[in-house]
Design a protein around this motif. Structure first.
Motif, PDB file in Angstrom:
ATOM      1  N   ASP A   4      13.789   0.633   4.653  1.00  8.62           N
ATOM      2  CA  ASP A   4      14.650   1.647   5.256  1.00  8.62           C
ATOM      3  C   ASP A   4      14.941   2.806   4.317  1.00  8.62           C
ATOM      4  OD1 ASP A   4      14.962   0.351   7.694  1.00  8.62           O
ATOM      5  OD2 ASP A   4      16.697  -0.803   7.006  1.00  8.62           O
ATOM      6  N   ALA A   5      15.200   2.509   3.047  1.00  6.21           N
ATOM      7  CA  ALA A   5      15.739   3.489   2.103  1.00  6.21           C
ATOM      8  C   ALA A   5      14.812   4.692   1.945  1.00  6.21           C
ATOM      9  CB  ALA A   5      15.973   2.829   0.752  1.00  6.21           C
ATOM     10  N   GLY A   6      15.379   5.887   2.085  1.00  7.02           N
ATOM     11  CA  GLY A   6      14.662   7.123   1.806  1.00  7.02           C
ATOM     12  C   GLY A   6      13.563   7.474   2.781  1.00  7.02           C
ATOM     13  N   ARG A   7      13.572   6.845   3.908  1.00  8.12           N
ATOM     14  CA  ARG A   7      12.457   7.043   4.827  1.00  8.12           C
ATOM     15  C   ARG A   7      12.397   8.470   5.354  1.00  8.12           C
ATOM     16  NH1 ARG A   7       9.482   2.895   6.053  1.00  8.12           N
ATOM     17  NH2 ARG A   7       7.799   3.253   7.569  1.00  8.12           N
ATOM     18  N   ASP A   8      13.552   9.100   5.574  1.00  2.25           N
ATOM     19  CA  ASP A   8      13.562  10.439   6.148  1.00  2.25           C
ATOM     20  C   ASP A   8      13.390  11.538   5.106  1.00  2.25           C
ATOM     21  OD1 ASP A   8      15.976   9.927   4.973  1.00  2.25           O
ATOM     22  OD2 ASP A   8      17.183  10.899   6.528  1.00  2.25           O
ATOM     23  N   THR A   9      13.317  11.176   3.811  1.00  3.37           N
ATOM     24  CA  THR A   9      13.131  12.181   2.761  1.00  3.37           C
ATOM     25  C   THR A   9      11.846  11.966   1.978  1.00  3.37           C
ATOM     26  OG1 THR A   9      14.461  10.840   1.222  1.00  3.37           O
ATOM     27  CG2 THR A   9      15.615  12.542   2.491  1.00  3.37           C
ATOM     28  N   THR A  10      11.076  10.973   2.369  1.00  2.00           N
ATOM     29  CA  THR A  10       9.830  10.648   1.679  1.00  2.00           C
ATOM     30  C   THR A  10       8.650  11.158   2.495  1.00  2.00           C
ATOM     31  OG1 THR A  10      10.839   8.640   0.775  1.00  2.00           O
ATOM     32  CG2 THR A  10       8.437   8.762   0.748  1.00  2.00           C
ATOM     33  N   PRO A  11       7.673  11.803   1.858  1.00  9.67           N
ATOM     34  CA  PRO A  11       6.551  12.337   2.625  1.00  9.67           C
ATOM     35  C   PRO A  11       5.674  11.244   3.228  1.00  9.67           C
ATOM     36  CG  PRO A  11       6.145  12.588   0.278  1.00  9.67           C
ATOM     37  CD  PRO A  11       7.570  12.127   0.420  1.00  9.67           C
ATOM     38  N   PHE A  12       4.965  11.608   4.268  1.00  7.77           N
ATOM     39  CA  PHE A  12       3.931  10.744   4.803  1.00  7.77           C
ATOM     40  C   PHE A  12       2.727  10.763   3.864  1.00  7.77           C
ATOM     41  CE2 PHE A  12       6.288  12.040   8.585  1.00  7.77           C
ATOM     42  CZ  PHE A  12       6.370  10.863   9.320  1.00  7.77           C
ATOM     43  N   VAL A  13       1.974   9.682   3.891  1.00 10.36           N
ATOM     44  CA  VAL A  13       0.674   9.655   3.227  1.00 10.36           C
ATOM     45  C   VAL A  13      -0.370   9.406   4.322  1.00 10.36           C
ATOM     46  CG1 VAL A  13      -0.798   8.586   1.489  1.00 10.36           C
ATOM     47  CG2 VAL A  13       1.671   8.731   1.113  1.00 10.36           C
ATOM     48  N   VAL A  14      -1.269  10.370   4.492  1.00  8.36           N
ATOM     49  CA  VAL A  14      -2.321  10.258   5.490  1.00  8.36           C
ATOM     50  C   VAL A  14      -3.588   9.809   4.771  1.00  8.36           C
ATOM     51  CG1 VAL A  14      -3.653  11.453   7.250  1.00  8.36           C
ATOM     52  CG2 VAL A  14      -1.255  12.075   6.865  1.00  8.36           C
ATOM     53  N   HIS A  15      -4.073   8.629   5.141  1.00  9.31           N
ATOM     54  CA  HIS A  15      -5.256   8.045   4.520  1.00  9.31           C
ATOM     55  C   HIS A  15      -6.487   8.486   5.296  1.00  9.31           C
ATOM     56  CE1 HIS A  15      -2.979   4.801   2.165  1.00  9.31           C
ATOM     57  NE2 HIS A  15      -2.053   5.479   2.835  1.00  9.31           N
ATOM     58  N   THR A  16      -7.485   9.001   4.597  1.00  5.07           N
ATOM     59  CA  THR A  16      -8.653   9.570   5.263  1.00  5.07           C
ATOM     60  C   THR A  16      -9.949   8.967   4.719  1.00  5.07           C
ATOM     61  OG1 THR A  16      -8.874  11.389   3.667  1.00  5.07           O
ATOM     62  CG2 THR A  16      -7.436  11.749   5.580  1.00  5.07           C
ATOM     63  N   ARG A  17     -10.994   9.096   5.520  1.00  2.91           N
ATOM     64  CA  ARG A  17     -12.341   8.728   5.083  1.00  2.91           C
ATOM     65  C   ARG A  17     -13.308   9.803   5.561  1.00  2.91           C
ATOM     66  NH1 ARG A  17     -13.109   3.783   7.315  1.00  2.91           N
ATOM     67  NH2 ARG A  17     -12.310   2.708   5.460  1.00  2.91           N
ATOM     68  N   GLU A  18     -14.057  10.384   4.630  1.00  2.00           N
ATOM     69  CA  GLU A  18     -15.017  11.421   4.979  1.00  2.00           C
ATOM     70  C   GLU A  18     -16.322  10.796   5.450  1.00  2.00           C
ATOM     71  OE1 GLU A  18     -15.377  13.998   1.640  1.00  2.00           O
ATOM     72  OE2 GLU A  18     -13.259  14.584   1.669  1.00  2.00           O
ATOM     73  N   ALA A  19     -17.197  11.641   5.999  1.00  2.00           N
ATOM     74  CA  ALA A  19     -18.430  11.138   6.588  1.00  2.00           C
ATOM     75  C   ALA A  19     -19.264  10.335   5.598  1.00  2.00           C
ATOM     76  CB  ALA A  19     -19.241  12.310   7.142  1.00  2.00           C
ATOM     77  N   GLY A  20     -19.240  10.709   4.328  1.00  2.00           N
ATOM     78  CA  GLY A  20     -20.017  10.000   3.323  1.00  2.00           C
ATOM     79  C   GLY A  20     -19.374   8.722   2.828  1.00  2.00           C
ATOM     80  N   GLY A  21     -18.191   8.405   3.312  1.00  2.00           N
ATOM     81  CA  GLY A  21     -17.500   7.182   2.918  1.00  2.00           C
ATOM     82  C   GLY A  21     -16.393   7.385   1.912  1.00  2.00           C
ATOM     83  N   ARG A  22     -16.282   8.571   1.351  1.00  2.00           N
ATOM     84  CA  ARG A  22     -15.236   8.825   0.356  1.00  2.00           C
ATOM     85  C   ARG A  22     -13.863   8.804   1.009  1.00  2.00           C
ATOM     86  NH1 ARG A  22     -14.612  14.464  -3.152  1.00  2.00           N
ATOM     87  NH2 ARG A  22     -12.656  13.905  -4.211  1.00  2.00           N
ATOM     88  N   GLU A  23     -12.916   8.096   0.394  1.00  2.00           N
ATOM     89  CA  GLU A  23     -11.561   8.001   0.931  1.00  2.00           C
ATOM     90  C   GLU A  23     -10.619   8.936   0.183  1.00  2.00           C
ATOM     91  OE1 GLU A  23     -10.142   4.026   1.286  1.00  2.00           O
ATOM     92  OE2 GLU A  23     -11.734   3.428   2.680  1.00  2.00           O
TER      93      GLU A  23
END
Length: 441
Positions: free
Chosen positions: A120-139
Motif C-alpha cells: 500500500d505505502a507510497g503507491r500514489d507517489t511512486t512511478p509505474f514501471v512499464v516492462h517491454t520487449r523489442e522485436a529482437g528480444g531485448r527487454e
C-alpha cells in the motif's frame, strides 16, 4: 513523476488519439506499439469496410495536430475500409507525433516501482514501471507517470467452445479454424473455402458478414456448403429489422443473410453449443454439440464469437473490473449487452474508467471487456476526459463534450454494395461492427 511520460499502450485509433490530447496539453507522452506500423491490428482486417463514415472516425485533437502538416480530411460521408482508415489517418497521425510513438515494442508487464500489488505505502507517489520487449528480444523498463492501456482485444478472440474455453480438439484443429472474418477478396483465402464445407459459429454481425461473403462464394463455386451454428434456440431477431430497421446498413446485412439462408446456400443449426471437434479424416472435422448432435465432414470453421480482454500484463496492477464483463466496475452496468447497445450508452470518461490503481486507465475496446459493441467517438471522448484529468483540468474531465448521433439502437453493421451508402453510428477497433465488401463486380 511529473517528468516521466504518460505511457499509452497501443498505436490504434484510441491510443493515438490519447497521444494527440496529451501532446496538445503539453504532457510528455510515449506510445508503445508491438506492431511495426500504426493501426497494426486494423491492417489485419483492412479488407473490411467500416460501419461509420469518416466524419465519426477522426478525433478532434488528432485533426488539430494534423492540420499544420497539410493533411486533408477525407470526405465526411464516405465509408473507409480498415486499410483506408489506417493508411489515410492513423499512419499520418503517428508520423506527425514522431518520436512520441515507438513501434516494435511490446508491453509485457506494468507495475509500480519497487512495489508489487500487495504493497500500500507510497503507491500514489511512486512511478509505474512499464516492462517491454523489442522485436529482437531485448527487454527494457520505462518509468511512467500514468498508463493508458488502449491495446484492444484483437489478439484475444473467444474460443469455439460454448463454455468459454476451447472445445476438446480445438487446438488440434487450429489450421482449419479462423477466428476473424475471412478475406474472401484474396484468391488464396477464397480457395480455402471454395467447393468445401464451412461451419460458421456466432450470431453477431461479424458472423452475418462472414455468412454473406461465403454465400456469394457458394453462388460461383459449386460444392461450397455452409453450416451456420447458432447457440440460441431459434434465429429470432438475429437478422434484424430489415427494411424497417432504424439503421439501413444493419437492415441490409440482415436481409442479405436471410436471403442467403432462404436460397439454400446456408444450413442453419440452432441450439448448437460446441463441445468438441472429432477428426474425420482427410483434414476434415466433425463438430459435436454438447447434446451429441454432429456436423460431419467440415473442412473449415469460422468462429466469430467475439473477443475478450487480456489482463495478464496487468497482474501487478490493482484493477477494479466487473466479474462478468471484465470492464471497469463503474462502466460495466452502462454497457451490459443484456441491457444496452452502443446507441444507449451515454458518453463517459474518467469517473467511470478509474481503477483502485491511481492514474491507470483502460481505454477503447479493452475498456468494454467482453461487451461486443463500441463507438470510436466514445473512445475519443474517453481519452479526452482521461487526459484532462491528468492535466489537472477536472472541470473538463467531468464535462461531456460529445453529442452522439441520434440513431437509436445500434447493434450491427451492413454489407455495402455502395461504399457511400447511408450507414449508422457504430465502429470499433475490432471487426465486430464492420462489413465485408461484396465479392461481385
Amino acid at each position: 513523476m511529473i517528468e516521466s511520460p504518460v505511457v499509452v499502450i497501443g498505436a490504434g485509433p484510441i491510443g493515438l488519439a490519447a497521444a494527440a490530447h496529451l501532446t496538445e496539453r503539453g504532457l510528455p507522452a510515449l506510445v508503445l506499439e508491438a506492431g511495426e506500423r500504426a493501426g497494426a491490428a486494423v491492417h489485419r482486417w483492412g479488407h473490411v469496410r467500416l460501419f461509420s463514415p469518416w466524419s465519426q472516425l477522426v478525433d478532434p485533437a488528432a485533426a488539430r495536430a494534423l492540420q499544420p502538416t497539410g493533411w486533408q480530411a477525407p470526405a465526411g460521408d464516405a465509408y473507409p475500409t480498415g486499410a483506408d482508415w489506417a493508411n489515410a489517418y492513423l499512419q499520418p497521425l503517428a508520423d506527425t507525433l514522431g518520436d512520441t510513438v515507438r513501434f516494435g515494442t511490446r508491453v509485457i508487464g506494468v507495475s509500480r516501482q519497487g512495489r508489487d500489488r500487495v504493497v500500500d505505502a507510497g503507491r500514489d507517489t511512486t512511478p509505474f514501471v512499464v516492462h517491454t520487449r523489442e522485436a529482437g528480444g531485448r527487454e527494457g523498463r520505462i518509468l511512467a507517470r500514468a498508463v493508458i492501456d488502449a491495446s484492444g482485444t484483437w489478439q484475444s478472440p473467444n474460443p469455439l467452445g460454448a463454455d468459454g474455453l476451447p472445445a476438446a480438439g480445438e487446438t488440434d484443429a487450429a489450421e482449419a479454424i479462423s477466428y476473424r472474418i475471412p478475406d474472401l477478396t484474396d484468391p488464396a483465402v477464397a480457395a480455402r473455402y471454395a467447393g468445401r464445407h464451412t461451419a460458421v459459429a456466432g450470431s453477431g454481425h461479424s458472423a452475418l458478414t462472414a455468412l454473406v461473403g461465403l454465400a456469394e462464394l457458394a453462388a460461383t463455386a459449386p460444392g461450397t456448403r455452409i453450416s451456420w451454428l447458432l447457440r440460441r434456440g431459434q434465429t429470432g431477431a438475429v437478422f434484424g429489422g430489415g427494411a424497417a430497421d432504424e439503421l439501413a446498413a444493419r437492415g441490409a446485412l440482415g436481409q442479405r443473410a436471410q436471403a442467403a439462408v432462404q436460397a439454400g446456400h446456408i444450413t442453419t443449426v440452432t441450439g448448437f453449443r460446441t463441445d468438441r471437434l472429432d477428426p474425420a479424416g482427410d483434414r476434415r472435422w466433425a463438430v459435436v454439440a454438447d447434446d451429441g448432435r454432429r456436423i460431419e465432414q467440415v473442412d473449415q470453421i469460422v468462429a466469430v464469437t467475439g473477443f475478450r480482454p487480456d489482463h495478464r500484463l496487468l497482474s501487478e496492477i490493482r484493477l477494479g473490473v466487473d466479474p462478468t464483463l471484465q470492464a471497469p466496475t463503474a462502466l460495466a452496468p452502462l454497457i451490459d449487452p443484456n441491457v444496452h447497445s452502443c446507441g444507449t450508452v451515454y458518453p463517459h470518461g474518467v469517473a467511470e474508467l478509474a481503477h483502485p490503481e491511481p492514474d491507470f486507465y483502460l481505454a477503447g475496446m479493452k475498456s468494454y471487456g467482453r461487451a461486443p459493441t463500441f463507438l470510436a467517438l466514445t473512445g475519443y471522448e474517453q481519452v479526452r476526459s482521461i487526459v484532462a484529468a491528468l492535466a489537472g483540468d477536472h472541470d473538463a474531465a467531468h464535462r461531456v463534450e460529445l453529442t452522439l448521433p441520434d440513431t437509436g439502437v445500434c447493434g450491427g453493421s451492413g454489407v455495402f454494395d455502395d461504399p457511400t451508402a447511408t450507414g449508422g453510428c457504430c465502429t470499433t477497433s475490432e471487426p465486430e461492427l464492420i462489413a465485408l465488401p461484396t465479392l461481385r463486380p
